[in-house]
Write a protein that holds these residues in place. Structure first.
Motif, PDB file in Angstrom:
ATOM      1  N   VAL A  69       2.566  43.179  12.813  1.00 47.09           N
ATOM      2  CA  VAL A  69       1.121  43.000  12.983  1.00 47.09           C
ATOM      3  C   VAL A  69       0.697  41.752  12.213  1.00 47.09           C
ATOM      4  CG1 VAL A  69      -1.158  44.051  12.682  1.00 47.09           C
ATOM      5  CG2 VAL A  69       0.836  45.508  13.098  1.00 47.09           C
ATOM      6  N   PHE A  70      -0.074  40.913  12.869  1.00 47.67           N
ATOM      7  CA  PHE A  70      -0.718  39.797  12.186  1.00 47.67           C
ATOM      8  C   PHE A  70      -2.142  40.246  11.881  1.00 47.67           C
ATOM      9  CE2 PHE A  70       2.751  37.727  14.335  1.00 47.67           C
ATOM     10  CZ  PHE A  70       3.223  36.870  13.367  1.00 47.67           C
ATOM     11  N   VAL A  71      -2.501  40.211  10.611  1.00 52.52           N
ATOM     12  CA  VAL A  71      -3.811  40.687  10.175  1.00 52.52           C
ATOM     13  C   VAL A  71      -4.587  39.508   9.617  1.00 52.52           C
ATOM     14  CG1 VAL A  71      -5.040  42.366   8.766  1.00 52.52           C
ATOM     15  CG2 VAL A  71      -2.694  42.858   9.498  1.00 52.52           C
ATOM     16  N   ASN A  72      -5.753  39.263  10.190  1.00 52.03           N
ATOM     17  CA  ASN A  72      -6.648  38.236   9.674  1.00 52.03           C
ATOM     18  C   ASN A  72      -7.654  38.913   8.753  1.00 52.03           C
ATOM     19  OD1 ASN A  72      -5.534  36.005  11.117  1.00 52.03           O
ATOM     20  ND2 ASN A  72      -6.520  36.807  12.953  1.00 52.03           N
ATOM     21  N   ILE A  73      -7.787  38.371   7.558  1.00 55.51           N
ATOM     22  CA  ILE A  73      -8.652  38.953   6.529  1.00 55.51           C
ATOM     23  C   ILE A  73      -9.778  37.981   6.199  1.00 55.51           C
ATOM     24  CG2 ILE A  73      -8.775  39.736   4.118  1.00 55.51           C
ATOM     25  CD1 ILE A  73      -7.059  41.585   5.794  1.00 55.51           C
ATOM     26  N   LYS A  74     -10.979  38.534   6.120  1.00 53.36           N
ATOM     27  CA  LYS A  74     -12.129  37.770   5.632  1.00 53.36           C
ATOM     28  C   LYS A  74     -12.639  38.484   4.388  1.00 53.36           C
ATOM     29  CE  LYS A  74     -16.468  35.727   6.985  1.00 53.36           C
ATOM     30  NZ  LYS A  74     -17.292  35.347   8.134  1.00 53.36           N
ATOM     31  N   LEU A  75     -12.774  37.729   3.310  1.00 51.46           N
ATOM     32  CA  LEU A  75     -13.285  38.294   2.063  1.00 51.46           C
ATOM     33  C   LEU A  75     -14.800  38.162   2.015  1.00 51.46           C
ATOM     34  CD1 LEU A  75     -10.647  36.919  -0.487  1.00 51.46           C
ATOM     35  CD2 LEU A  75     -10.642  39.099   0.726  1.00 51.46           C
ATOM     36  N   ILE A 102      -5.969  30.400   5.256  1.00 50.11           N
ATOM     37  CA  ILE A 102      -6.199  29.659   6.494  1.00 50.11           C
ATOM     38  C   ILE A 102      -7.606  29.094   6.508  1.00 50.11           C
ATOM     39  CG2 ILE A 102      -4.514  30.980   7.842  1.00 50.11           C
ATOM     40  CD1 ILE A 102      -6.848  32.627   8.973  1.00 50.11           C
ATOM     41  N   SER A 103      -7.805  28.093   7.344  1.00 46.51           N
ATOM     42  CA  SER A 103      -9.153  27.547   7.525  1.00 46.51           C
ATOM     43  C   SER A 103      -9.771  28.203   8.752  1.00 46.51           C
ATOM     44  CB  SER A 103      -9.082  26.024   7.708  1.00 46.51           C
ATOM     45  OG  SER A 103      -8.371  25.705   8.882  1.00 46.51           O
ATOM     46  N   GLY A 104     -11.071  28.088   8.859  1.00 47.91           N
ATOM     47  CA  GLY A 104     -11.759  28.684   9.988  1.00 47.91           C
ATOM     48  C   GLY A 104     -12.601  29.864   9.547  1.00 47.91           C
ATOM     49  N   GLY A 105     -12.813  30.804  10.448  1.00 50.25           N
ATOM     50  CA  GLY A 105     -13.689  31.933  10.185  1.00 50.25           C
ATOM     51  C   GLY A 105     -13.092  32.998   9.286  1.00 50.25           C
ATOM     52  N   HIS A 133     -13.501  43.522  -1.995  1.00 52.67           N
ATOM     53  CA  HIS A 133     -13.949  42.243  -1.445  1.00 52.67           C
ATOM     54  C   HIS A 133     -13.438  41.956  -0.029  1.00 52.67           C
ATOM     55  CE1 HIS A 133     -15.206  41.746  -5.543  1.00 52.67           C
ATOM     56  NE2 HIS A 133     -13.960  41.683  -5.958  1.00 52.67           N
ATOM     57  N   ILE A 134     -12.823  42.936   0.638  1.00 53.79           N
ATOM     58  CA  ILE A 134     -12.453  42.703   2.035  1.00 53.79           C
ATOM     59  C   ILE A 134     -13.673  43.016   2.890  1.00 53.79           C
ATOM     60  CG2 ILE A 134     -11.064  43.482   3.995  1.00 53.79           C
ATOM     61  CD1 ILE A 134      -8.729  43.778   2.164  1.00 53.79           C
ATOM     62  N   GLN A 135     -14.147  41.993   3.570  1.00 53.00           N
ATOM     63  CA  GLN A 135     -15.296  42.158   4.462  1.00 53.00           C
ATOM     64  C   GLN A 135     -14.839  42.557   5.853  1.00 53.00           C
ATOM     65  OE1 GLN A 135     -18.076  38.879   4.482  1.00 53.00           O
ATOM     66  NE2 GLN A 135     -18.635  39.258   6.611  1.00 53.00           N
ATOM     67  N   GLU A 136     -13.714  41.983   6.287  1.00 49.88           N
ATOM     68  CA  GLU A 136     -13.265  42.214   7.658  1.00 49.88           C
ATOM     69  C   GLU A 136     -11.750  42.082   7.720  1.00 49.88           C
ATOM     70  OE1 GLU A 136     -14.054  40.169  12.047  1.00 49.88           O
ATOM     71  OE2 GLU A 136     -15.303  39.587  10.339  1.00 49.88           O
ATOM     72  N   ALA A 137     -11.127  42.914   8.541  1.00 49.39           N
ATOM     73  CA  ALA A 137      -9.694  42.833   8.810  1.00 49.39           C
ATOM     74  C   ALA A 137      -9.488  42.991  10.308  1.00 49.39           C
ATOM     75  CB  ALA A 137      -8.935  43.914   8.052  1.00 49.39           C
ATOM     76  N   GLN A 138      -8.888  42.002  10.936  1.00 48.32           N
ATOM     77  CA  GLN A 138      -8.594  42.042  12.363  1.00 48.32           C
ATOM     78  C   GLN A 138      -7.090  42.145  12.546  1.00 48.32           C
ATOM     79  OE1 GLN A 138     -10.196  38.446  14.008  1.00 48.32           O
ATOM     80  NE2 GLN A 138     -12.327  39.120  13.802  1.00 48.32           N
TER      81      GLN A 138
END
Length: 157
Positions: A69-75, A102-105, A133-138
């Motif tokens: 799984v590739f998980v994108n995390i936004k703090l 990573i850069s971006g959203g 502090h994890i706001q979002e995980a995709q």
């Protein structure tokens, strides 16, 4: 740093990244050197950090680790302490094989390996999403592995 690599160094590196079990004698034969100069080059490449480590690459499928799984995390915040805290926690999770800023959203991309979807869900719920502090995980669950290599493209150096 690659300026000090000549064609023989690149050949040695190319051969070692395909098979780290090759002896200095086998490498020497394949690159056209005698054993001692080849051994010295290998040692120099290690000392200079071109060779970081020699490892065994395991077959995750045979070991029953079938889910990638590739998980994108936004703090939710980006203070220095928060980043360090998040990264220290990620380093401690054996399921996470890679973590990239990573850069971006999004802020991070993780490569996570587990035995099945249920195991991944447990990792996600009980460990990853428990971090502050994890706001979002995709999560992007992989389907077919088309290419997976550890060999770097050395021909253009």
């Amino acid at each position: 740093m690659t300026q000090s690599l000549d064609n023989i160094d690149r050949k040695i590196l190319q051969l070692l990244q395909r098979d780290a079990n090759l002896s200095a004698t086998e490498l020497a034969d394949r690159v056209g050197l005698s054993q001692s100069p080849c051994w010295r080059r290998i040692n120099r490449l290690q000392e200079e950090g071109y060779i970081k480590n020699r490892v065994a690459l395991l077959d995750r499928q045979k070991l029953g680790l079938s889910i990638v799984v590739f998980v994108n995390i936004k703090l939710s915040a980006h203070g220095w302490n928060m980043l360090n805290e998040f990264e220290a926690a990620i380093v401690s999770f054996p399921e996470v094989l890679e973590c990239w800023t990573i850069s971006g959203g999004m802020d991070y991309t993780l490569r996570v390996v587990t035995k099945d979807i249920e195991s991944y869900e447990q990792f996600l719920r009980r460990r990853l999403l428990q971090l502050p502090h994890i706001q979002e995980a995709q999560s992007n669950i992989t389907m077919t592995e088309v290419k997976n290599t550890t060999q770097l493209p050395l021909d253009d150096l």
